[in-house]
Design a protein around this motif. Structure first.
Motif: not given
Length: 179
Positions: A90-107
């Motif tokens: 119920x949270x797909x296609x709302x930017x959650x995956x994008x946020x997770x990956x961007x933060x994970x890549x930075x870390x």
């Protein structure tokens, strides 16, 4: 949304969360992904500070793990495996995956890793800078070929980070991923 480390008390919940997400896909029943999360945590490749969840108002809506990945039995302290990546239905296609990956890549970059390998939808992961792994001289093992060459992708976390890294991705280090 906020990102944070998984607590040990949440391990079982996260495994069930991952199962629930993947059992509803057209390419998995969720069993392998659930087993993979558990198995990664038991192996020397596990990095507790790269086992992350995304919460919204105190509710977990996403999870992913970055773990060490040997390429041809080398580079395990330089290359990471991104798998699995799970976002609540119920949270797909709302930017959650994008946020997770961007933060994970930075870390991961901040921690000094040189690259990340992922197997998945090329159309999705290319938005984050992933390219077909063969462009880096990294190939899938004959033991576990992806659906197509373009599904195995890699990205550098620093300039020329993977310039001297090449070889074979062999997922058979995990029982859950053996075909």
């Amino acid at each position: 949304m906020k990102i944070r480390l998984v607590n040990k008390e949440e391990y079982s919940f996260i495994e069930d969360f991952v199962y629930e997400i993947f059992k509803n896909t057209n390419y998995s029943d969720g069993v392998a992904e659930k087993a993979l999360v558990s198995e990664i945590r038991e192996k020397p490749y596990y990095i507790p500070h790269l086992d992350l969840v995304v919460e919204n108002e105190g509710v977990i809506i996403g999870h992913f793990i970055l773990s060490k990945l040997p390429i041809s039995n080398k580079y395990e302290n330089e290359i990471l495996l991104l798998s699995p990546v799970s976002v609540a239905i119920n949270h797909q296609r709302q930017g959650v995956g994008k946020y997770m990956l961007q933060e994970g890549i930075k870390l991961a970059a901040k921690l000094g890793y040189k690259g990340i390998i992922v197997e998945g939808d090329y159309r999705y992961y290319q938005h984050f800078g992933f390219r077909t792994s063969t462009s880096f001289g990294i190939y899938a093992s004959e033991k576990n070929l992806p659906p197509s060459e373009e599904n195995l992708m890699a990205m550098e976390l620093c300039e020329n980070g993977m310039a001297n890294i090449s070889g074979e991705v062999d997922y058979s280090i995990y029982d859950a991923l053996r075909h």
